[in-house]
Design a protein around this motif. Structure first.
Motif, mmCIF file in Angstrom:
data_model
loop_
_atom_site.group_PDB
_atom_site.id
_atom_site.type_symbol
_atom_site.label_atom_id
_atom_site.label_comp_id
_atom_site.label_asym_id
_atom_site.label_seq_id
_atom_site.Cartn_x
_atom_site.Cartn_y
_atom_site.Cartn_z
ATOM 1 N N VAL A 287 9.818 5.511 0.485
ATOM 2 C CA VAL A 287 10.842 6.410 -0.299
ATOM 3 C C VAL A 287 10.214 7.280 -1.057
ATOM 4 O O VAL A 287 10.418 8.665 -1.204
ATOM 5 N N ILE A 288 9.126 6.787 -1.850
ATOM 6 C CA ILE A 288 8.543 7.692 -2.795
ATOM 7 C C ILE A 288 7.719 8.695 -2.214
ATOM 8 O O ILE A 288 7.878 9.988 -2.889
ATOM 9 N N ASN A 289 7.201 8.908 -0.676
ATOM 10 C CA ASN A 289 6.682 9.851 -0.240
ATOM 11 C C ASN A 289 7.677 10.874 0.297
ATOM 12 O O ASN A 289 7.636 12.114 0.193
ATOM 13 N N VAL A 290 8.940 10.302 0.753
ATOM 14 C CA VAL A 290 9.958 11.118 1.001
ATOM 15 C C VAL A 290 10.325 12.079 -0.176
ATOM 16 O O VAL A 290 10.350 13.264 -0.021
ATOM 17 N N LEU A 291 10.334 11.426 -1.416
ATOM 18 C CA LEU A 291 10.841 12.310 -2.809
ATOM 19 C C LEU A 291 9.804 13.283 -2.882
ATOM 20 O O LEU A 291 10.062 14.108 -3.319
#
Length: 302
Positions: A287-291
Motif C-alpha cells: 500500500v505504501i508503494n502504491v501511495l
C-alpha cells in the motif's frame, strides 16, 4: 453534545474513506492475482467495516434510506440488523486473523505446524461459517427493533431519536444474551491466547537473532511486521470491546435513552473500524508503494 457529534462525523468519515481505499486496493490486488493468503478475508473485513460505519456511525445509512422514502420501521430494522451483523463479523474475523498469524509463524516442531498446508482451505470455510452464523444470530433484531411510537412509550426503550427496542420474553432475552456473551468471551479469549503465543514466538526469535547478528543490522521481516500489526489490532479491539460492553450493559440495566451516552458509545464502537484500515495501510509495504507511486505521478503532472 454538538462537539461530540462533530467528532463522530469526522471519525466515521475518516473510517469510511480509509476502508474504501483499502477495499479498492485489495480488490485490484486479488483481481490481479498478486494477493496474499489473507487478502480476501481482509477485503471482506474492510467491506464489513464500511457498512458498519454507515449504519452505526453517524447514521448515513438512515439518510440514504430516508431519501428513498423507506418507512421508519423498516429503516430501523435494516440499520440495527446491519450494524449488529457487521459488528459480529468484525470480532470473528479479527479473531480469525490472530489465529491465522499464530499458525503462520509457529515453528515446524509445534502442533500448529500440521495445519499450515491446509490453512487456506480452513480459512475459506471459516469465513463462510462466520457470515452464516452472524446473519442467523442477529436475526432477532428484525423482530425486536422498530420505529419509535409515542403511544406505547412505556413499553419501549429509545435507542435513537426515531428507533426503539421492544421488550423481550425473559427466556428469549436470556438465550440471546447467553449466546452473544459466550461468543464474544470465547473469541476475545482466543485472541488473548493467540496473542500471548505470538509474543512468545517473537521474543524467542528476537533473542535467537541477537546471538547471530548485531542489533543494528537486524531488519524487520514482512512476517514480523504483519504479526505486529495483528497484535496491535487485537489489543485495541479487546480494549474497545470491553469499554463498549460496560456502556451498553449499563444502558440496558437502566433501560434508558440518553443521547450523550449513545454518542459516546458510537465513538467507542466506531473507533476500531476507523483505526484498523489506518494501521493496515501504514504497515503494508504494498500500500505504501502504491501511495508513493501515485504521489510521484501527481508531482510529474503538476
Amino acid at each position: 453534545m454538538s462537539s461530540l457529534k462533530n467528532i463522530l462525523y469526522f471519525q466515521a468519515g475518516l473510517g469510511i474513506l480509509a476502508n474504501t481505499f483499502l477495499l479498492c486496493f485489495y480488490t485490484f490486488t486479488i483481481l490481479g492475482h498478486r494477493s496474499k493468503p489473507m487478502d480476501p478475508t481482509s477485503c471482506q473485513l474492510t467491506f464489513a467495516h464500511i457498512l458498519f460505519l454507515l449504519a452505526g456511525g453517524d447514521n448515513w445509512l438512515a439518510v440514504i434510506l430516508e431519501s428513498l422514502n423507506i418507512e421508519n420501521d423498516f429503516k430501523c430494522k435494516a440499520i440495527f440488523y446491519t450494524s449488529r451483523v457487521m459488528r459480529g463479523f468484525s470480532i470473528c474475523i479479527t479473531c480469525l486473523l490472530s489465529v491465522f498469524q499464530a499458525v503462520t509463524i509457529s515453528p515446524h516442531t509445534s502442533l500448529l505446524a500440521k495445519f499450515k498446508h491446509k490453512l487456506n482451505t480452513y480459512i475459506f470455510y471459516a469465513v463462510l461459517y462466520i457470515w452464516f452464523f452472524n446473519f442467523l444470530a442477529n436475526s432477532h433484531m428484525i423482530f425486536y427493533v422498530g420505529g419509535f411510537n409515542n403511544v406505547s412509550e412505556t413499553n419501549q426503550m429509545r435507542v435513537t431519536q426515531s428507533c426503539s427496542l421492544f421488550p423481550m420474553n425473559y427466556v428469549i432475552s436470556g438465550l440471546i444474551f447467553t449466546v452473544t456473551t459466550f461468543r464474544d468471551v470465547f473469541l476475545v479469549g482466543v485472541m488473548l491466547i493467540t496473542s500471548a503465543y505470538i509474543v512468545i514466538i517473537l521474543f524467542r526469535h528476537q533473542r535467537h537473532c541477537r546471538h547471530l547478528h548485531s542489533i543494528r543490522h537486524l531488519r524487520v521481516s514482512p512476517e514480523k511486521r504483519a504479526t505486529q500489526t495483528i497484535l496491535l489490532l487485537v489489543v485495541f479491539f479487546v480494549v474497545m470491546y470491553w469499554v463498549d460492553f460496560i456502556i451498553s450493559s449499563t444502558s440496558l440495566l437502566l433501560w434508558m435513552y440518553d443521547p450523550v451516552i449513545l454518542t459516546v458509545q458510537k465513538l467507542v464502537v466506531t473507533a476500531y473500524p476507523t483505526i484498523t484500515p489506518l494501521v493496515q495501510i501504514s504497515s503494508d509495504k504494498r500500500v505504501i508503494n502504491v501511495l508513493k507511486n501515485s504521489q510521484s505521478k501527481c508531482q510529474q503532472i503538476f
